[in-house]
Design a protein around this motif. Structure first.
Motif, PDB file in Angstrom:
ATOM      1  N   ILE A   2       9.298  88.396  85.311  1.00  0.00           N
ATOM      2  CA  ILE A   2       8.301  87.626  84.576  1.00  0.00           C
ATOM      3  C   ILE A   2       6.968  88.360  84.585  1.00  0.00           C
ATOM      4  CG2 ILE A   2       6.984  85.471  84.519  1.00  0.00           C
ATOM      5  CD1 ILE A   2       9.508  84.121  85.723  1.00  0.00           C
ATOM      6  N   GLU A   3       6.596  88.892  85.728  1.00  0.00           N
ATOM      7  CA  GLU A   3       5.347  89.647  85.844  1.00  0.00           C
ATOM      8  C   GLU A   3       5.341  90.853  84.913  1.00  0.00           C
ATOM      9  OE1 GLU A   3       1.597  90.933  87.199  1.00  0.00           O
ATOM     10  OE2 GLU A   3       2.601  89.016  87.508  1.00  0.00           O
ATOM     11  N   ALA A   4       6.445  91.565  84.818  1.00  0.00           N
ATOM     12  CA  ALA A   4       6.525  92.738  83.939  1.00  0.00           C
ATOM     13  C   ALA A   4       6.327  92.338  82.471  1.00  0.00           C
ATOM     14  CB  ALA A   4       7.863  93.443  84.121  1.00  0.00           C
ATOM     15  N   MET A   5       6.955  91.245  82.055  1.00  0.00           N
ATOM     16  CA  MET A   5       6.798  90.791  80.677  1.00  0.00           C
ATOM     17  C   MET A   5       5.365  90.335  80.420  1.00  0.00           C
ATOM     18  SD  MET A   5      10.434  88.872  79.845  1.00  0.00           S
ATOM     19  CE  MET A   5      10.618  87.969  81.395  1.00  0.00           C
ATOM     20  N   ALA A   6       4.776  89.622  81.383  1.00  0.00           N
ATOM     21  CA  ALA A   6       3.400  89.150  81.238  1.00  0.00           C
ATOM     22  C   ALA A   6       2.413  90.322  81.171  1.00  0.00           C
ATOM     23  CB  ALA A   6       3.036  88.223  82.393  1.00  0.00           C
ATOM     24  N   GLN A   7       2.610  91.344  82.008  1.00  0.00           N
ATOM     25  CA  GLN A   7       1.735  92.516  81.994  1.00  0.00           C
ATOM     26  C   GLN A   7       1.847  93.261  80.662  1.00  0.00           C
ATOM     27  OE1 GLN A   7      -0.474  93.829  84.142  1.00  0.00           O
ATOM     28  NE2 GLN A   7      -0.222  92.291  85.729  1.00  0.00           N
ATOM     29  N   LEU A   8       3.067  93.436  80.171  1.00  0.00           N
ATOM     30  CA  LEU A   8       3.257  94.122  78.894  1.00  0.00           C
ATOM     31  C   LEU A   8       2.512  93.405  77.773  1.00  0.00           C
ATOM     32  CD1 LEU A   8       4.851  96.256  77.105  1.00  0.00           C
ATOM     33  CD2 LEU A   8       6.427  94.369  76.718  1.00  0.00           C
ATOM     34  N   PHE A  41      18.883  99.201  88.439  1.00  0.00           N
ATOM     35  CA  PHE A  41      19.111  99.039  87.007  1.00  0.00           C
ATOM     36  C   PHE A  41      17.919  99.600  86.220  1.00  0.00           C
ATOM     37  CE2 PHE A  41      16.816  95.175  88.096  1.00  0.00           C
ATOM     38  CZ  PHE A  41      15.973  94.993  87.012  1.00  0.00           C
ATOM     39  N   LYS A  42      18.180 100.018  84.986  1.00  0.00           N
ATOM     40  CA  LYS A  42      17.137 100.506  84.089  1.00  0.00           C
ATOM     41  C   LYS A  42      16.952  99.477  82.991  1.00  0.00           C
ATOM     42  CE  LYS A  42      17.799 105.337  85.006  1.00  0.00           C
ATOM     43  NZ  LYS A  42      18.020 106.668  84.457  1.00  0.00           N
ATOM     44  N   ALA A  43      15.723  99.034  82.842  1.00  0.00           N
ATOM     45  CA  ALA A  43      15.434  97.964  81.899  1.00  0.00           C
ATOM     46  C   ALA A  43      14.506  98.453  80.794  1.00  0.00           C
ATOM     47  CB  ALA A  43      14.792  96.786  82.623  1.00  0.00           C
ATOM     48  N   GLU A  44      14.608  97.781  79.662  1.00  0.00           N
ATOM     49  CA  GLU A  44      13.735  98.033  78.527  1.00  0.00           C
ATOM     50  C   GLU A  44      13.056  96.703  78.203  1.00  0.00           C
ATOM     51  OE1 GLU A  44      14.656  98.986  73.950  1.00  0.00           O
ATOM     52  OE2 GLU A  44      15.523 100.416  75.377  1.00  0.00           O
ATOM     53  N   ILE A  45      11.730  96.698  78.170  1.00  0.00           N
ATOM     54  CA  ILE A  45      10.977  95.464  77.934  1.00  0.00           C
ATOM     55  C   ILE A  45      10.450  95.470  76.505  1.00  0.00           C
ATOM     56  CG2 ILE A  45       9.081  93.994  78.681  1.00  0.00           C
ATOM     57  CD1 ILE A  45       9.178  95.487  81.374  1.00  0.00           C
ATOM     58  N   HIS A  46      10.704  94.374  75.787  1.00  0.00           N
ATOM     59  CA  HIS A  46      10.207  94.209  74.424  1.00  0.00           C
ATOM     60  C   HIS A  46       9.257  93.022  74.415  1.00  0.00           C
ATOM     61  CE1 HIS A  46      13.612  96.430  72.195  1.00  0.00           C
ATOM     62  NE2 HIS A  46      13.638  96.771  73.473  1.00  0.00           N
ATOM     63  N   ALA A  61       8.636  87.643  74.985  1.00  0.00           N
ATOM     64  CA  ALA A  61       9.137  88.922  75.496  1.00  0.00           C
ATOM     65  C   ALA A  61      10.572  88.787  75.977  1.00  0.00           C
ATOM     66  CB  ALA A  61       8.255  89.415  76.631  1.00  0.00           C
ATOM     67  N   GLN A  62      11.256  89.932  76.004  1.00  0.00           N
ATOM     68  CA  GLN A  62      12.622  90.000  76.496  1.00  0.00           C
ATOM     69  C   GLN A  62      12.789  91.288  77.308  1.00  0.00           C
ATOM     70  OE1 GLN A  62      12.210  90.254  72.939  1.00  0.00           O
ATOM     71  NE2 GLN A  62      11.923  88.048  72.832  1.00  0.00           N
ATOM     72  N   ILE A  63      13.689  91.233  78.282  1.00  0.00           N
ATOM     73  CA  ILE A  63      14.079  92.430  79.025  1.00  0.00           C
ATOM     74  C   ILE A  63      15.550  92.684  78.741  1.00  0.00           C
ATOM     75  CG2 ILE A  63      14.373  93.480  81.293  1.00  0.00           C
ATOM     76  CD1 ILE A  63      12.044  91.852  82.298  1.00  0.00           C
ATOM     77  N   TYR A  64      15.847  93.930  78.373  1.00  0.00           N
ATOM     78  CA  TYR A  64      17.214  94.347  78.050  1.00  0.00           C
ATOM     79  C   TYR A  64      17.732  95.324  79.090  1.00  0.00           C
ATOM     80  CZ  TYR A  64      16.419  92.553  73.319  1.00  0.00           C
ATOM     81  OH  TYR A  64      16.154  91.746  72.236  1.00  0.00           O
ATOM     82  N   VAL A  65      18.988  95.168  79.458  1.00  0.00           N
ATOM     83  CA  VAL A  65      19.711  96.139  80.281  1.00  0.00           C
ATOM     84  C   VAL A  65      21.027  96.409  79.567  1.00  0.00           C
ATOM     85  CG1 VAL A  65      20.869  96.552  82.483  1.00  0.00           C
ATOM     86  CG2 VAL A  65      18.643  95.411  82.453  1.00  0.00           C
ATOM     87  N   ASP A  66      21.270  97.662  79.259  1.00  0.00           N
ATOM     88  CA  ASP A  66      22.484  98.060  78.534  1.00  0.00           C
ATOM     89  C   ASP A  66      22.665  97.264  77.236  1.00  0.00           C
ATOM     90  OD1 ASP A  66      23.089  99.915  80.526  1.00  0.00           O
ATOM     91  OD2 ASP A  66      24.222  98.417  81.680  1.00  0.00           O
ATOM     92  N   GLY A  67      21.570  97.006  76.536  1.00  0.00           N
ATOM     93  CA  GLY A  67      21.625  96.321  75.255  1.00  0.00           C
ATOM     94  C   GLY A  67      21.742  94.811  75.313  1.00  0.00           C
ATOM     95  N   LYS A  68      21.812  94.234  76.515  1.00  0.00           N
ATOM     96  CA  LYS A  68      21.922  92.782  76.665  1.00  0.00           C
ATOM     97  C   LYS A  68      20.608  92.207  77.196  1.00  0.00           C
ATOM     98  CE  LYS A  68      26.843  92.590  77.736  1.00  0.00           C
ATOM     99  NZ  LYS A  68      27.823  92.122  78.723  1.00  0.00           N
ATOM    100  N   VAL A  69      20.224  91.029  76.672  1.00  0.00           N
ATOM    101  CA  VAL A  69      19.026  90.354  77.172  1.00  0.00           C
ATOM    102  C   VAL A  69      19.350  89.770  78.542  1.00  0.00           C
ATOM    103  CG1 VAL A  69      17.398  88.470  76.806  1.00  0.00           C
ATOM    104  CG2 VAL A  69      18.215  89.793  74.862  1.00  0.00           C
TER     105      VAL A  69
END
Length: 83
Positions: A2-8, A41-46, A61-69
Motif C-alpha cells: 500500500i505504501e509503494a502505491m501511495a508513494q508512486l 518477487f519482482k513487482a511492477e507498480i501502475h 493503483a495496481q501492483i503486478y507480478v508476472d502479469g497478474k494483479v
C-alpha cells in the motif's frame, strides 16, 4: 505494498503539477492484497491520476507480478497545498 502505491501516486501528482504542490494522503478505499507473496518477487507498480485540481487529487493503483494483479487501491485521495 500500500505504501509503494501511495508513494508512486504522490510523486505522480507532484510531477504532474511541476513540483508546485505537496500532496497529503487523506483517504484510501477499496484495497485488495494477496497473502501468497514470498520474498524475492519482482513487482511492477501502475498508477493513474483520475482527476486533479489545486485542492485535491484522486488516483488508483495496481501492483503486478508476472502479469497478474496482486494488490490494488481502487480509490486514493490526496489533499494538496502549494509549496
Amino acid at each position: 505494498m500500500i505504501e509503494a502505491m501511495a508513494q508512486l501516486l504522490g510523486w505522480l501528482i507532484i510531477y504532474s503539477h511541476d513540483f508546485h504542490l505537496m500532496p497529503i494522503m487523506s483517504l484510501i478505499e477499496d484495497v485488495t492484497l494477496t497473502p501468497h507473496l514470498r520474498p524475492g518477487f519482482k513487482a511492477e507498480i501502475h498508477g493513474q491520476v483520475v482527476s486533479s485540481s489545486k485542492r485535491d487529487s484522486l488516483g488508483k493503483a495496481q501492483i503486478y507480478v508476472d502479469g497478474k494483479v496482486i494488490a490494488s487501491v481502487g480509490r486514493i485521495i490526496y489533499s494538496q497545498f502549494i509549496r
